[in-house]
Design an enzyme around this catalytic site. Sequence first.
Site, PDB file in Angstrom:
ATOM      1  N   ARG A  90      -5.023  21.679 -13.871  1.00  0.00           N
ATOM      2  CA  ARG A  90      -3.985  20.794 -14.426  1.00  0.00           C
ATOM      3  C   ARG A  90      -4.169  20.541 -15.921  1.00  0.00           C
ATOM      4  O   ARG A  90      -3.235  20.175 -16.614  1.00  0.00           O
ATOM      5  CB  ARG A  90      -3.936  19.473 -13.636  1.00  0.00           C
ATOM      6  CG  ARG A  90      -2.736  18.616 -14.018  1.00  0.00           C
ATOM      7  CD  ARG A  90      -2.451  17.537 -12.991  1.00  0.00           C
ATOM      8  NE  ARG A  90      -1.297  16.757 -13.376  1.00  0.00           N
ATOM      9  CZ  ARG A  90      -0.643  15.924 -12.591  1.00  0.00           C
ATOM     10  NH1 ARG A  90      -1.045  15.758 -11.359  1.00  0.00           N
ATOM     11  NH2 ARG A  90       0.391  15.255 -13.023  1.00  0.00           N
ATOM     12  N   GLU A 122      -6.376  16.663 -11.624  1.00  0.00           N
ATOM     13  CA  GLU A 122      -6.768  17.131 -12.966  1.00  0.00           C
ATOM     14  C   GLU A 122      -8.278  17.296 -13.141  1.00  0.00           C
ATOM     15  O   GLU A 122      -8.903  16.678 -13.999  1.00  0.00           O
ATOM     16  CB  GLU A 122      -6.210  16.174 -14.040  1.00  0.00           C
ATOM     17  CG  GLU A 122      -6.214  16.834 -15.404  1.00  0.00           C
ATOM     18  CD  GLU A 122      -5.461  16.065 -16.479  1.00  0.00           C
ATOM     19  OE1 GLU A 122      -4.409  15.475 -16.166  1.00  0.00           O
ATOM     20  OE2 GLU A 122      -5.913  16.093 -17.618  1.00  0.00           O
ATOM     21  N   HIS A 125       6.064  11.735 -29.794  1.00  0.00           N
ATOM     22  CA  HIS A 125       5.227  12.603 -28.965  1.00  0.00           C
ATOM     23  C   HIS A 125       5.662  14.081 -29.045  1.00  0.00           C
ATOM     24  O   HIS A 125       4.842  14.969 -29.292  1.00  0.00           O
ATOM     25  CB  HIS A 125       5.271  12.104 -27.515  1.00  0.00           C
ATOM     26  CG  HIS A 125       4.429  12.889 -26.580  1.00  0.00           C
ATOM     27  ND1 HIS A 125       3.074  12.785 -26.540  1.00  0.00           N
ATOM     28  CD2 HIS A 125       4.769  13.815 -25.639  1.00  0.00           C
ATOM     29  CE1 HIS A 125       2.593  13.611 -25.618  1.00  0.00           C
ATOM     30  NE2 HIS A 125       3.613  14.247 -25.058  1.00  0.00           N
ATOM     31  N   ASN A 134      -2.208  20.242 -20.798  1.00  0.00           N
ATOM     32  CA  ASN A 134      -2.547  19.550 -22.049  1.00  0.00           C
ATOM     33  C   ASN A 134      -2.454  20.466 -23.256  1.00  0.00           C
ATOM     34  O   ASN A 134      -2.825  20.070 -24.364  1.00  0.00           O
ATOM     35  CB  ASN A 134      -3.980  18.989 -21.978  1.00  0.00           C
ATOM     36  CG  ASN A 134      -4.103  17.919 -20.922  1.00  0.00           C
ATOM     37  OD1 ASN A 134      -3.119  17.276 -20.572  1.00  0.00           O
ATOM     38  ND2 ASN A 134      -5.300  17.738 -20.390  1.00  0.00           N
ATOM     39  N   LYS A 163       1.659  11.358 -11.342  1.00  0.00           N
ATOM     40  CA  LYS A 163       0.930  10.364 -12.153  1.00  0.00           C
ATOM     41  C   LYS A 163       1.835   9.175 -12.415  1.00  0.00           C
ATOM     42  O   LYS A 163       3.024   9.344 -12.671  1.00  0.00           O
ATOM     43  CB  LYS A 163       0.535  10.967 -13.505  1.00  0.00           C
ATOM     44  CG  LYS A 163      -0.621  11.940 -13.443  1.00  0.00           C
ATOM     45  CD  LYS A 163      -0.982  12.411 -14.851  1.00  0.00           C
ATOM     46  CE  LYS A 163      -2.103  13.411 -14.850  1.00  0.00           C
ATOM     47  NZ  LYS A 163      -2.360  13.970 -16.195  1.00  0.00           N
ATOM     48  N   ARG A 186       0.811  -1.232   0.000  1.00  0.00           N
ATOM     49  CA  ARG A 186       0.000   0.000   0.000  1.00  0.00           C
ATOM     50  C   ARG A 186       0.837   1.272   0.000  1.00  0.00           C
ATOM     51  O   ARG A 186       0.412   2.329   0.447  1.00  0.00           O
ATOM     52  CB  ARG A 186      -0.959   0.035   1.190  1.00  0.00           C
ATOM     53  CG  ARG A 186      -1.954  -1.104   1.196  1.00  0.00           C
ATOM     54  CD  ARG A 186      -3.168  -0.728   2.019  1.00  0.00           C
ATOM     55  NE  ARG A 186      -4.086  -1.840   2.126  1.00  0.00           N
ATOM     56  CZ  ARG A 186      -4.169  -2.644   3.181  1.00  0.00           C
ATOM     57  NH1 ARG A 186      -3.411  -2.434   4.230  1.00  0.00           N
ATOM     58  NH2 ARG A 186      -5.036  -3.618   3.193  1.00  0.00           N
ATOM     59  N   HIS A 230      -1.879  14.741 -29.773  1.00  0.00           N
ATOM     60  CA  HIS A 230      -2.141  13.299 -29.624  1.00  0.00           C
ATOM     61  C   HIS A 230      -2.745  12.719 -30.895  1.00  0.00           C
ATOM     62  O   HIS A 230      -2.430  11.587 -31.285  1.00  0.00           O
ATOM     63  CB  HIS A 230      -3.095  13.037 -28.455  1.00  0.00           C
ATOM     64  CG  HIS A 230      -2.385  12.999 -27.130  1.00  0.00           C
ATOM     65  ND1 HIS A 230      -3.001  13.301 -25.949  1.00  0.00           N
ATOM     66  CD2 HIS A 230      -1.106  12.691 -26.802  1.00  0.00           C
ATOM     67  CE1 HIS A 230      -2.141  13.184 -24.951  1.00  0.00           C
ATOM     68  NE2 HIS A 230      -0.973  12.825 -25.453  1.00  0.00           N
ATOM     69  N   GLU A 271       7.994  20.286 -24.557  1.00  0.00           N
ATOM     70  CA  GLU A 271       7.202  20.400 -23.313  1.00  0.00           C
ATOM     71  C   GLU A 271       7.638  21.624 -22.500  1.00  0.00           C
ATOM     72  O   GLU A 271       6.828  22.275 -21.859  1.00  0.00           O
ATOM     73  CB  GLU A 271       7.327  19.132 -22.450  1.00  0.00           C
ATOM     74  CG  GLU A 271       6.756  17.873 -23.074  1.00  0.00           C
ATOM     75  CD  GLU A 271       5.224  17.806 -23.147  1.00  0.00           C
ATOM     76  OE1 GLU A 271       4.533  18.585 -22.479  1.00  0.00           O
ATOM     77  OE2 GLU A 271       4.741  16.939 -23.905  1.00  0.00           O
ATOM     78  N   HIS A 275      -1.769  19.281 -26.770  1.00  0.00           N
ATOM     79  CA  HIS A 275      -1.840  17.816 -26.742  1.00  0.00           C
ATOM     80  C   HIS A 275      -3.103  17.237 -27.381  1.00  0.00           C
ATOM     81  O   HIS A 275      -3.124  16.058 -27.709  1.00  0.00           O
ATOM     82  CB  HIS A 275      -1.709  17.303 -25.301  1.00  0.00           C
ATOM     83  CG  HIS A 275      -0.298  17.347 -24.783  1.00  0.00           C
ATOM     84  ND1 HIS A 275       0.398  18.532 -24.646  1.00  0.00           N
ATOM     85  CD2 HIS A 275       0.556  16.362 -24.402  1.00  0.00           C
ATOM     86  CE1 HIS A 275       1.618  18.260 -24.175  1.00  0.00           C
ATOM     87  NE2 HIS A 275       1.738  16.961 -24.026  1.00  0.00           N
ATOM     88  N   LYS A 282       4.999  23.682 -13.700  1.00  0.00           N
ATOM     89  CA  LYS A 282       4.189  22.468 -13.501  1.00  0.00           C
ATOM     90  C   LYS A 282       3.823  22.280 -12.028  1.00  0.00           C
ATOM     91  O   LYS A 282       2.677  21.960 -11.708  1.00  0.00           O
ATOM     92  CB  LYS A 282       4.915  21.236 -14.048  1.00  0.00           C
ATOM     93  CG  LYS A 282       4.091  19.974 -13.828  1.00  0.00           C
ATOM     94  CD  LYS A 282       4.403  18.806 -14.704  1.00  0.00           C
ATOM     95  CE  LYS A 282       3.490  17.634 -14.320  1.00  0.00           C
ATOM     96  NZ  LYS A 282       3.704  16.446 -15.114  1.00  0.00           N
TER      97      LYS A 282
HETATM   98  N1  GLY Z   1       1.856  15.397 -18.272  1.00  0.00           N
HETATM   99  C1  GLY Z   1       0.718  16.110 -17.876  1.00  0.00           C
HETATM  100  C2  GLY Z   1       0.407  15.989 -16.416  1.00  0.00           C
HETATM  101  O1  GLY Z   1       1.233  15.538 -15.641  1.00  0.00           O
HETATM  102  O2  GLY Z   1      -0.662  16.347 -16.012  1.00  0.00           O
END
Ligand code: GLY
Length: 342
Positions: A228, A224, A249, A232, A130, A108, A239, A172, A235, A214
């Site tokens: 957040r 998000e 990418h 994007n 993430k 956990r 994408h 980025e 993107h 960021k």
């Molecule tokens: N790569 C976009 C984010 O971390 O939200």
Amino acid sequence: MEPLILNAKTGRCEVTIGASSELIGRYIKGQKVVVITDSTIRKYHEDKFPKAEIIEITAGESSKTFDSIRILYEKFLELEVDRSSLIIGIGGGIICDIAGFVATTYMRGIHLGFIPTTLLAQVDASIGGKNGINLKGYKNLIGTVRQPEFVICDVDFLKTLPKEEITYGLAEVIKQAAIGDANLFDFIESHVDEILSLDKKIMERLIHDSMAVKLSIVELDEKETGERMKLNFGHTIGHAIEKTLGKPHGEAVAIGIVAESKISIAKGLMKKEDSERLQKVLESIGLLVDVQMNKEKIIDAIRKDKKRRGQIIKMPVLEGIGKSRIVEIGLKELEGAVNDLC
Ligand code: GLY
């Protein structure tokens, strides 16, 4: 350089920039340490690793599966990893995704830190919490959000990367400057040569300022639900280009940045000159050359975007360089931007 601190609901993360072999000592206090890495990073950079058990995984999306994760859990059992142990992911975005996922789910959640080794992982994948693995072709379908305890960015790792890996990371960085830091954008425009030759001081400032954008966004909206989404920018169209044309990418995002900036102009939020600045700086680092695309396929991919709700997609627009907001865009408007591009 002072560490950057992220205080988020799923944890506090300290981000430092400098020599990883020196900085890592701050986080190792006699506990069992397990490094998760790949063979290329190990071959070129093992001298920078802390004293640890090392688990090598194959670099590539094909490693982001339940099978590879199960093997890692089993290795943890063999190594008697427990809740006091520290897992360090040393590698690019894929290593961060996998190490983040296993360290968050094993028992956990055990201690976790990253030493990202690509520019893209330094400014993006390693921060924000993430992680994820793939299922049946769906990227990052299974995953969690949980902050690592530390991230160390060492510019020395970037020296063994192919040149295009640097430019993809820079796409980025430019995006992060465009959505949240006009000074950083000016800095990139005036230091292109130093950036491309990986001048240490310039790169450290670039990585620091880009991460700061960021981190400030993630602190406001870790899961998000709003803010957040600004990350994007470029993107949605990016994408679609990545999917239909199989472009890398970073290359696809660069095209997406310019295309989506045209939506901001059409909405009267940004001047045409600002979109031209974006285009120029991306070109100066070697992106956006020879953009040839099949618009029907791209539009079709945008229609399949999981962010779409009926005829609307929620996405960021720029209000000039360094400022952005989230708006609802009609599919027709997006298709117009793709038409302009092709
Ligand atoms: N790569 C976009 C984010 O971390 O939200």
